[in-house]
Motif scaffolding. Structure first.
Motif, mmCIF file in Angstrom:
data_model
loop_
_atom_site.group_PDB
_atom_site.id
_atom_site.type_symbol
_atom_site.label_atom_id
_atom_site.label_comp_id
_atom_site.label_asym_id
_atom_site.label_seq_id
_atom_site.Cartn_x
_atom_site.Cartn_y
_atom_site.Cartn_z
ATOM 1 N N THR A 182 0.848 -1.182 0.000
ATOM 2 C CA THR A 182 0.000 0.000 0.000
ATOM 3 C C THR A 182 0.889 1.239 0.000
ATOM 4 O O THR A 182 1.858 1.316 0.750
ATOM 5 C CB THR A 182 -0.900 0.004 1.247
ATOM 6 N N THR A 184 3.766 3.530 -5.847
ATOM 7 C CA THR A 184 3.304 4.092 -7.110
ATOM 8 C C THR A 184 3.471 3.022 -8.179
ATOM 9 O O THR A 184 4.551 2.443 -8.315
ATOM 10 C CB THR A 184 4.116 5.344 -7.491
ATOM 11 N N GLY A 236 -0.741 5.498 -10.598
ATOM 12 C CA GLY A 236 -1.429 5.879 -9.373
ATOM 13 C C GLY A 236 -0.834 5.148 -8.182
ATOM 14 O O GLY A 236 -0.009 4.256 -8.332
ATOM 15 N N LYS A 237 -1.263 5.562 -6.995
ATOM 16 C CA LYS A 237 -0.803 4.924 -5.760
ATOM 17 C C LYS A 237 -1.761 3.811 -5.373
ATOM 18 O O LYS A 237 -2.958 3.911 -5.584
ATOM 19 C CB LYS A 237 -0.744 5.941 -4.624
ATOM 20 N N VAL A 275 -4.079 2.013 -3.022
ATOM 21 C CA VAL A 275 -4.891 2.409 -1.878
ATOM 22 C C VAL A 275 -5.122 1.222 -0.957
ATOM 23 O O VAL A 275 -5.058 1.343 0.267
ATOM 24 C CB VAL A 275 -6.250 2.974 -2.347
ATOM 25 N N LYS A 276 -5.380 0.055 -1.563
ATOM 26 C CA LYS A 276 -5.712 -1.138 -0.789
ATOM 27 C C LYS A 276 -5.301 -2.375 -1.572
ATOM 28 O O LYS A 276 -5.371 -2.386 -2.797
ATOM 29 C CB LYS A 276 -7.220 -1.160 -0.532
ATOM 30 N N VAL A 326 -6.160 0.843 -7.119
ATOM 31 C CA VAL A 326 -5.198 1.885 -7.458
ATOM 32 C C VAL A 326 -5.943 3.195 -7.667
ATOM 33 O O VAL A 326 -6.960 3.244 -8.361
ATOM 34 C CB VAL A 326 -4.401 1.508 -8.729
ATOM 35 N N GLU A 327 -5.419 4.254 -7.069
ATOM 36 C CA GLU A 327 -6.032 5.585 -7.104
ATOM 37 C C GLU A 327 -6.140 6.096 -8.543
ATOM 38 O O GLU A 327 -5.146 6.198 -9.255
ATOM 39 C CB GLU A 327 -5.119 6.521 -6.306
ATOM 40 N N GLY A 328 -7.376 6.384 -8.988
ATOM 41 C CA GLY A 328 -7.610 6.968 -10.306
ATOM 42 C C GLY A 328 -7.566 5.987 -11.468
ATOM 43 O O GLY A 328 -7.608 6.394 -12.620
ATOM 44 N N GLU A 336 -13.038 3.556 -7.650
ATOM 45 C CA GLU A 336 -12.039 2.663 -8.234
ATOM 46 C C GLU A 336 -12.405 1.214 -7.936
ATOM 47 O O GLU A 336 -12.701 0.875 -6.811
ATOM 48 C CB GLU A 336 -10.644 2.935 -7.650
#
Length: 102
Positions: free
Chosen positions: A8, A11, A24-25, A27-28, A38-40, A63
């Motif tokens: 978590t 990138t 993206g980063k 998230v979970k 992944v964020e976005g 997401e």
């Protein structure tokens, strides 16, 4: 079940599919399903009926999880695979491309 080498906050870049090339980063991570959120990336729409909690209703975007095998870690702008090695008494992650510790 695959050994998940991503964590978590890492990138990552999508390597295959509709969102190929997006970054993206994480998230979970869902270990049991070998997926990550992944964020976005991998945005989906959900139609919600009006209710007591959400009196407006409407369409919400969020997401959806993506397969771990379809994302790669990004380090210094380049994608790289991740390996493990023992340094002293610790097990550390390292970049297979640059051989640097992550």
């Amino acid at each position: 079940m695959i050994k998940i080498k991503l964590k978590t906050g890492d990138t990552v870049r999508v390597t295959t599919g509709e969102d190929k090339g997006k970054e993206g980063k994480i998230v979970k991570i869902l270990k049991d399903k070998n997926k990550a959120v992944v964020e976005g990336v991998n945005m989906v729409s959900k139609h919600t009926k009006p209710s007591a909690q959400n009196p407006q209703g409407g369409i919400s975007k969020f997401e959806a999880p993506i397969q771990i095998s379809n994302i790669m870690l990004v380090e210094n702008g380049n994608t790289t695979r991740v390996g493990y090695k023992i340094e002293g008494d610790k097990k550390v992650r390292f970049s297979k491309k640059s051989k640097e510790i992550i």
